[in-house]
Design a protein around this motif. Sequence first.
Motif, PDB file in Angstrom:
ATOM      1  N   ALA A  75      11.540   8.726  10.725  1.00 32.39           N
ATOM      2  CA  ALA A  75      11.925   8.677   9.554  1.00 32.39           C
ATOM      3  C   ALA A  75      10.992   8.200   8.495  1.00 32.39           C
ATOM      4  N   CYS A  76      10.306   7.118   8.672  1.00 29.10           N
ATOM      5  CA  CYS A  76       9.051   6.648   7.796  1.00 29.10           C
ATOM      6  C   CYS A  76       8.055   7.703   7.805  1.00 29.10           C
ATOM      7  N   TYR A  77       7.639   8.127   8.992  1.00 30.53           N
ATOM      8  CA  TYR A  77       6.534   9.126   8.988  1.00 30.53           C
ATOM      9  C   TYR A  77       6.983  10.312   8.262  1.00 30.53           C
ATOM     10  N   ARG A  78       8.186  10.825   8.467  1.00 29.95           N
ATOM     11  CA  ARG A  78       8.762  12.134   7.601  1.00 29.95           C
ATOM     12  C   ARG A  78       8.557  11.709   6.247  1.00 29.95           C
ATOM     13  N   ALA A  79       9.045  10.572   5.801  1.00 26.53           N
ATOM     14  CA  ALA A  79       8.923  10.203   4.380  1.00 26.53           C
ATOM     15  C   ALA A  79       7.466  10.140   3.771  1.00 26.53           C
ATOM     16  N   MET A  80       6.385   9.706   4.589  1.00 26.13           N
ATOM     17  CA  MET A  80       5.095   9.718   4.352  1.00 26.13           C
ATOM     18  C   MET A  80       4.636  11.038   4.216  1.00 26.13           C
ATOM     19  N   THR A  81       4.828  11.836   5.089  1.00 28.81           N
ATOM     20  CA  THR A  81       4.080  13.252   5.188  1.00 28.81           C
ATOM     21  C   THR A  81       4.803  14.372   4.075  1.00 28.81           C
ATOM     22  N   LYS A  82       6.164  14.178   4.067  1.00 24.63           N
ATOM     23  CA  LYS A  82       6.765  15.037   3.431  1.00 24.63           C
ATOM     24  C   LYS A  82       7.563  14.657   2.133  1.00 24.63           C
ATOM     25  N   GLN A  83       7.809  13.520   1.980  1.00 23.49           N
ATOM     26  CA  GLN A  83       8.611  12.831   0.762  1.00 23.49           C
ATOM     27  C   GLN A  83       8.032  11.904   0.052  1.00 23.49           C
ATOM     28  N   CYS A  84       8.612  10.656   0.245  1.00 25.00           N
ATOM     29  CA  CYS A  84       8.067   9.663  -0.417  1.00 25.00           C
ATOM     30  C   CYS A  84       8.666   8.038   0.381  1.00 25.00           C
ATOM     31  N   LEU A  85       7.623   7.128   0.450  1.00 23.81           N
ATOM     32  CA  LEU A  85       7.886   6.156   1.212  1.00 23.81           C
ATOM     33  C   LEU A  85       7.378   4.989   0.231  1.00 23.81           C
ATOM     34  N   LEU A  86       8.455   4.155  -0.059  1.00 22.85           N
ATOM     35  CA  LEU A  86       7.955   2.707  -0.874  1.00 22.85           C
ATOM     36  C   LEU A  86       7.933   1.443  -0.200  1.00 22.85           C
ATOM     37  N   GLN A  87       6.774   0.912  -0.494  1.00 21.33           N
ATOM     38  CA  GLN A  87       6.415  -0.587   0.144  1.00 21.33           C
ATOM     39  C   GLN A  87       6.648  -1.591  -0.692  1.00 21.33           C
ATOM     40  N   ASP A  88       7.234  -2.841  -0.482  1.00 14.59           N
ATOM     41  CA  ASP A  88       6.963  -3.927  -1.506  1.00 14.59           C
ATOM     42  C   ASP A  88       6.060  -4.747  -1.243  1.00 14.59           C
ATOM     43  N   LEU A  89       4.745  -4.703  -2.092  1.00 13.49           N
ATOM     44  CA  LEU A  89       3.889  -5.529  -1.985  1.00 13.49           C
ATOM     45  C   LEU A  89       3.705  -6.806  -2.918  1.00 13.49           C
ATOM     46  N   SER A  90       5.170  -7.315  -3.244  1.00 19.30           N
ATOM     47  CA  SER A  90       5.053  -8.220  -4.285  1.00 19.30           C
ATOM     48  C   SER A  90       4.616  -9.418  -3.880  1.00 19.30           C
ATOM     49  N   TYR A  91       4.182  -9.595  -2.443  1.00 20.31           N
ATOM     50  CA  TYR A  91       3.806 -10.872  -1.888  1.00 20.31           C
ATOM     51  C   TYR A  91       2.302 -11.292  -2.136  1.00 20.31           C
ATOM     52  N   TYR A  92       1.559  -9.931  -2.629  1.00 18.06           N
ATOM     53  CA  TYR A  92       0.139 -10.103  -3.067  1.00 18.06           C
ATOM     54  C   TYR A  92       0.465 -11.103  -4.524  1.00 18.06           C
ATOM     55  N   CYS A  93      -0.793 -11.746  -4.578  1.00 19.24           N
ATOM     56  CA  CYS A  93      -0.614 -12.581  -5.842  1.00 19.24           C
ATOM     57  C   CYS A  93      -1.377 -11.964  -7.027  1.00 19.24           C
ATOM     58  N   CYS A  94      -0.923 -12.320  -8.160  1.00 21.46           N
ATOM     59  CA  CYS A  94      -1.480 -11.746  -9.372  1.00 21.46           C
ATOM     60  C   CYS A  94      -2.219 -12.821 -10.480  1.00 21.46           C
ATOM     61  N   LEU A  95      -3.469 -12.783 -10.595  1.00 20.94           N
ATOM     62  CA  LEU A  95      -4.230 -13.739 -11.404  1.00 20.94           C
ATOM     63  C   LEU A  95      -4.566 -13.004 -12.684  1.00 20.94           C
ATOM     64  N   GLU A  96      -4.135 -13.502 -13.793  1.00 25.38           N
ATOM     65  CA  GLU A  96      -4.318 -12.822 -15.017  1.00 25.38           C
ATOM     66  C   GLU A  96      -5.591 -13.751 -15.720  1.00 25.38           C
ATOM     67  N   LEU A  97      -6.440 -12.966 -16.481  1.00 23.36           N
ATOM     68  CA  LEU A  97      -7.558 -13.690 -17.224  1.00 23.36           C
ATOM     69  C   LEU A  97      -7.506 -13.099 -18.727  1.00 23.36           C
ATOM     70  N   LYS A  98      -7.335 -13.753 -19.703  1.00 23.61           N
ATOM     71  CA  LYS A  98      -7.377 -13.427 -20.873  1.00 23.61           C
ATOM     72  C   LYS A  98      -8.483 -14.062 -21.721  1.00 23.61           C
ATOM     73  N   GLY A  99      -9.236 -13.375 -22.625  1.00 19.24           N
ATOM     74  CA  GLY A  99     -10.371 -13.913 -23.217  1.00 19.24           C
ATOM     75  C   GLY A  99     -11.382 -12.683 -23.753  1.00 19.24           C
ATOM     76  N   LYS A 100     -12.392 -13.059 -24.308  1.00 15.05           N
ATOM     77  CA  LYS A 100     -13.384 -12.081 -24.968  1.00 15.05           C
ATOM     78  C   LYS A 100     -14.038 -11.356 -23.895  1.00 15.05           C
ATOM     79  N   GLU A 101     -13.873  -9.909 -24.147  1.00 22.30           N
ATOM     80  CA  GLU A 101     -14.468  -9.101 -22.892  1.00 22.30           C
ATOM     81  C   GLU A 101     -15.956  -9.220 -22.439  1.00 22.30           C
ATOM     82  N   ASN A 102     -16.726  -9.757 -23.250  1.00 19.17           N
ATOM     83  CA  ASN A 102     -18.336 -10.030 -23.018  1.00 19.17           C
ATOM     84  C   ASN A 102     -18.228 -11.407 -22.414  1.00 19.17           C
ATOM     85  N   GLU A 103     -17.677 -12.299 -22.692  1.00 23.75           N
ATOM     86  CA  GLU A 103     -17.480 -13.633 -21.671  1.00 23.75           C
ATOM     87  C   GLU A 103     -16.839 -13.226 -20.427  1.00 23.75           C
ATOM     88  N   LEU A 104     -15.785 -12.598 -20.267  1.00 23.44           N
ATOM     89  CA  LEU A 104     -15.270 -12.311 -18.972  1.00 23.44           C
ATOM     90  C   LEU A 104     -16.130 -11.433 -18.068  1.00 23.44           C
TER      91      LEU A 104
END
Length: 291
Positions: A75-104
């Motif tokens: 079923a997963c293979y069928r979804a990947m090749t013909k339809q749509c398969l969703l994976q939850d990658l929310s365990y990946y960590c997000c680091l946000e940087l804010k500031g002046k573009e040149n300095e960054l």
Amino acid sequence: SKKQAEKAVHQKKEQSKTKCRKARRRHINLIAEFNHRQRKNIWLETHIWHAKRFHMVKKWGYCLGNSPTEKSYRACYRAMTKQCLLQDLSYYCCLELKGKENELLKQLARICSIDTGLTFQEASCLSGRFEGSLNLYRADRYPEDMLGPVRFIWKPRDGSENRQLWIWVHPALKQDILRELKEIFQCSEPEEICISEPVTASIQEEKQVEVVTSLGNKRKKEDKEGEKAVPVKKIIGDGTRDPFQSYSWISRTSGIAISDRSMEILRYRLIGPLSHSVLTETLKAASVQTV
């Protein structure tokens, strides 16, 4: 052991006597349990869906679905090749940087190299149109001391010199990369220890739930009159950081700010030929309002 097994059976019998299934499945009890059971290993927002269908493993401070309990590979293979398969990658960590573009860009150039491909300064990525990927190294140490691969995306320009950058990191690499970013931007710990709102909210909610459940027969009345006592499902911190640790740092010299947005910004991966169709049907563009 035999004693432990008997004790578990005894506790189960006591629990079944105190609360019937209908009581245990009440909305207020389910959410309180959701918040309580992820103290050691953080649950993704799709945890309950996966827990019913997958063998769960505890990795990198999270509870993740490892392999399906049923033979659903076709079923997963069928979804990947013909339809749509969703994976939850929310365990990946997000680091946000804010500031002046040149300095960054000036400091970020120290931890990557054009010899490996893209950099943070790639025109298509810098505009915010596309996501980029690259390998990070310790400052001024290329080609030695590689930290690991990351993905990044810039927030599109709004006419200001201040920019916003999100870097997505695997949880196993998060601490080393965060330490290196704080060092190159000279970001120090805040004077006051920051405690994330979800933690304090969750503690208050658990107390409120205890008050409601202690009323016994008055539960229904309390639920109707005290709607504020119903807890909200919240993610407590993230699997790579203690909830009482700081989650934002700032440089006093350049004004660059680093924030740990893990489990605040979720990440999903769509695979398959119908991925764009699913997104088109799911996401609706907001109307632009001019003040």
